[in-house]
Design an enzyme around this catalytic site. Structure first.
Site, PDB file in Angstrom:
ATOM      1  N   ASP A 294       0.887  -1.188   0.000  1.00  0.00           N
ATOM      2  CA  ASP A 294       0.000   0.000   0.000  1.00  0.00           C
ATOM      3  C   ASP A 294       0.919   1.231   0.000  1.00  0.00           C
ATOM      4  O   ASP A 294       2.007   1.160  -0.566  1.00  0.00           O
ATOM      5  CB  ASP A 294      -0.937  -0.054   1.199  1.00  0.00           C
ATOM      6  CG  ASP A 294      -2.261   0.666   0.954  1.00  0.00           C
ATOM      7  OD1 ASP A 294      -3.325   0.029   1.100  1.00  0.00           O
ATOM      8  OD2 ASP A 294      -2.216   1.863   0.628  1.00  0.00           O
ATOM      9  N   HIS A 328       1.798   1.885  -3.370  1.00  0.00           N
ATOM     10  CA  HIS A 328       0.842   2.713  -4.097  1.00  0.00           C
ATOM     11  C   HIS A 328       1.398   4.126  -4.210  1.00  0.00           C
ATOM     12  O   HIS A 328       1.721   4.605  -5.284  1.00  0.00           O
ATOM     13  CB  HIS A 328      -0.506   2.728  -3.379  1.00  0.00           C
ATOM     14  CG  HIS A 328      -1.160   1.381  -3.367  1.00  0.00           C
ATOM     15  ND1 HIS A 328      -2.342   1.127  -2.706  1.00  0.00           N
ATOM     16  CD2 HIS A 328      -0.818   0.205  -3.934  1.00  0.00           C
ATOM     17  CE1 HIS A 328      -2.679  -0.141  -2.877  1.00  0.00           C
ATOM     18  NE2 HIS A 328      -1.770  -0.715  -3.609  1.00  0.00           N
TER      19      HIS A 328
END
Lengths: 518, 259
Positions: A294, A328
């Protein structure tokens, strides 16, 4: 060659080379301690371990062409070492060593250390205390159980007896909710150092914590390290991996240092943000390597309830000499930023194969305290980052994320729900092998992004660019080779910005009140 | 009336139900909670049997009380039946009742009306029936997209009915029974609300606390009839369970109301 000692204790030091590269040096170099070769390295930030207390050391570095000056340090005093083995911990990978290690922690006097020597120590949760030095030695692994029945719950909110106030312990994604205590938990502690060459392993997988990750199962998932209302905490040298959710989560905590760490999770692991300071002040993140599923660093300040109640921004953060890979966002602000984020400096970093370099996520409804201001990026290398800079004023999070109120690109009156994005500066960015867009900045029409400066920024694209959405908002279609998109800014300054290999216009600028190009 | 022990007589219960949702709502809701706690098969059977008499084979509602707001309160049992049986008829029935909300008139503040000419008090009572159902629908089936509308209803109720001096919902001649019903509706709505929309979840908790404290301090509480006390007690116990109310302070009071 120059370096500085950025941290020293009774047993360790951390050095940072100056002007030798970003996270990695251009050439390898040698480190000498008291005229003996300590190691060869190509890291700009390096830990020196296994020093002795109250001892003077002379340190210098050299490569094939240069040699630094000698820097002399004297390590600090240490009273006693508490070896967890002496407390009954086995480190055999079988016994539950939690209580034995916790005993050592609780018994540790000031100016002393708890030592976890090589071995695999099965644990559930350890709780820190003030004035603690916890050393996880080389070859030591704190290996967490994954049976959630072994983990205590931190209640989100506990009402005061007079029903006038609240006590917040647990948190999940910006709300004060019940969560399992972290594998290492600090609550209201000061003066803590967690150091060493060892590993904290959350042992998470799709068979346990990552199964149905978005659904509360008794309580919300634990972090690897959770610091709640702590101050003066340093975490140095260790590796953290396979976290059940966010890896390191400092929360309402101040004066924090994260030095020379490795934060590792599989690329497809859910919500395994690397380091998420939430409503924290005076945070330094240096020489940290991230590879995970993430955002690498996500700077937060709570969702609406916590942001409005406490109005505590994350502020005064410096991130340098870090490497972000595969996540991300390399550096993300939000989406939970209802308390604001101010004074962030990111410099001398390397972003590799992440979706975004800088990613700002906000939207109508975050509230008037959701102020992002004073953001500076300098001397950053990005390679295979899908879109280097994204400022998204229409991020489609929360149940009403796709509603007309959030997604409308038409003017809405400014009110208590309107967030604010102030001044952002990007200087000396070298971005190669981009894919989707050079940049995508879309502010609210009623409260435009105040000022963005791009100074000496070079963007080029991958040979076979991958199409993707440049920002997570309604109406932003998948794209590749898009130039720099800027919409709804008060002031945009472009100095020596080169975009090579784009399709269509290099600069797609609209609704910008003042555009300065040099 | 003192209740030392509560036992259910299945045949007696079945006889009490009239198959008219407006009249059966309280009993049905109570049975659902009872079953969740005890898992007594006989209670489940009564609920399933009731569902079958209320809903046609294709999921349409049989009751002639289709326009009644009371069906919303009884409609809470449909969520339980759907969860238990996975029978799509119940889903369809829920959607049908929910569609009724969209058809209702609204005041200029956005409050849902029973009918155009309804008094404020009638609207207050109707919303006490409707709001737990509406919130549960939004949580379970509609991705919480209309949470703001549900909260608007509560806000408008407070604006219209709450007396800041007396700290009670007693404007427009609302009775203690109306207040107790509203408190119960708040508690059930909290139960149906996702904690992840915390600012709204917390706002409802605060409203419930305020409501209960006001009623407990009300000088006419002693005149309350049994059903009013039972509703207050239920609201308080649910509030304790949802941590809107301190168990230490309120559980004993709630227990005393049952006796």
């Amino acid at each position: 060659m120059k370096f500085k000692v950025i941290y020293q204790s009774a047993r360790k030091a951390v050095i940072e080379l100056i002007g030798q590269g970003y996270y990695e040096t251009e050439k390898s170099y040698e480190v000498y301690v008291n005229n003996e070769l300590y190691t060869t390295s190509n890291r700009t930030v390096l830990s020196i371990h296994n020093l002795l207390p109250e001892t003077t050391y002379e340190i210098y570095v050299k490569n094939d062409t240069e040699k630094s000056e000698v820097v002399t340090i004297t390590t600090s005093y240490e009273f006693v070492t508490l070896n967890v083995r002496d407390f009954g911990a086995k480190g055999d990978g079988i016994q539950d060593d939690t209580t034995f290690i916790q005993c050592a922690i609780n018994a540790c006097p000031k100016d002393s250390r708890v030592l976890i020597p090589a071995g695999i120590y099965k644990i559930s949760t350890l709780f820190l205390k003030s004035d603690l030095k916890l050393e996880i030695a080389k070859g030591a692994v704190l290996s967490a159980f994954t049976d959630r029945s072994k983990f205590p719950i931190l209640p989100g909110i506990i009402q005061s007896y007079d029903e006038k106030e609240e006590y917040n312990l647990g948190t999940w994604e910006g709300n004060p909710l019940d969560c399992f205590s972290a594998i290492i938990t600090g609550i209201n502690v000061s003066n803590v150092e967690i150091t060493g060459e060892g590993i904290i392993d959350g042992c998470a997988s799709r068979e346990n914590w990552w199964n149905n990750p978005k659904v509360r199962n008794i309580a919300w998932r634990p972090r690897l390290i959770f610091l709640n209302h702590c101050d003066h905490v340093t975490i140095q040298g260790i590796t953290v991996q396979n976290s059940p959710s966010w890896n390191i989560h400092p929360y309402f905590s101040d004066d924090l240092r994260f030095l020379d760490l490795h934060i590792l999770n599989p690329k497809d692991s859910p919500n395994t943000d690397g380091l998420d300071p939430e409503s924290c002040r005076n945070v330094e993140i240096v020489g940290v390597y991230f590879s995970l599923g993430d955002d690498c660093i996500a700077i937060k300040s709570g969702k609406i309830y916590m942001g409005a109640k406490h109005k505590r921004p994350s502020e005064n953060l410096e991130i340098r000499q870090c490497c972000m890979r595969d996540g991300h966002g390399s550096i993300t602000i939000g989406s939970e930023m209802a308390g604001g984020v101010k004074n962030l400096l990111v410099k001398e970093c390397r972003f590799l194969h992440t979706d975004r370099g800088l990613r700002i996520k906000t939207r109508r409804g975050r509230g008037k305290d959701a102020i992002i201001d004073g953001i500076t990026f300098e001397d950053i290398v990005m390679d295979h980052v899908m879109t280097p800079v994204v400022i998204n004023g229409f991020y489609y999070c929360d149940p009403d994320g796709h509603s007309e109120y959030v997604q409308s690109k038409e003017y809405y009156p400014v009110d208590d729900r309107t967030p604010y994005i102030g001044e952002l500066s990007f200087k000396n960015l070298a971005c190669t092998n981009c894919h989707a867009a050079a940049g995508y900045m879309y502010g609210l029409p009623e409260q435009k992004i105040k000022k963005v400066t791009l100074d000496n920024v070079a963007v080029s694209y991958a040979k076979d660019p991958i199409k993707s959405v440049p920002a997570m908002m309604d109406g932003a279609d998948e794209t590749a080779l898009l130039g720099l998109y800027a919409n709804n800014l008060e002031e945009l300054i472009l100095k020596n910005v080169t975009i090579t290999g784009n399709e269509g216009e290099a600069f797609l600028i609209s609704n910008v009140d003042k555009l300065i190009e040099e | 009336m003192k209740i030392d022990r509560f036992e259910l007589d299945g045949s007696l219960l079945a006889g009490m139900l009239t198959n008219i949702p407006a009249m059966d709502g309280c009993l049905l809701n109570g049975l659902v909670y009872y079953y969740k706690k005890t898992k007594e098969t006989a209670v489940r059977d009564i609920l399933v049997s009731y569902g079958n008499t209320w809903i046609d084979k294709d999921g349409s509602l049989k009751s002639i009380e289709d326009a009644s707001f009371a069906k919303f309160y009884a409609g809470n049992v449909l969520y339980f039946l759907y969860e238990e049986t996975q029978d799509e008829r119940y889903r369809k029935a829920i959607e049908s009742i929910k569609a009724g909300i969209e058809k209702k008139e609204r005041t200029k503040e956005g409050t849902i009306c029973v009918e155009k000419t309804a008094s404020d008090l009638a609207i207050f009572r109707a919303l006490s029936n409707l709001l737990p159902f509406y919130m549960r629908y939004e949580t379970v089936f509609h991705k919480k997209e209309n949470y703001n509308d549900v909260m608007l209803q509560f806000k408008n109720i407070r604006d219209r009915f709450f007396d800041e001096d007396k700290m009670l919902y007693l404007k427009e001649e609302a009775s203690l029974t109306d207040m107790a019903w509203f408190a119960l509706a708040l508690a059930q709505t909290i139960e149906a609300t996702s904690e992840e929309i915390y600012e709204q979840y917390h706002a409802l908790q605060t409203m419930l606390r305020e409501s209960i404290k006001g009623m407990l301090a009300y000088d006419k509480l002693e005149e309350a009839d049994a059903s009013t006390l039972f509703m207050m007690s239920a609201a308080m116990l649910m509030g304790c369970r949802e941590r809107a109310l301190l168990t230490e302070k309120y559980e004993k009071k709630a227990d005393e109301m049952l006796h």
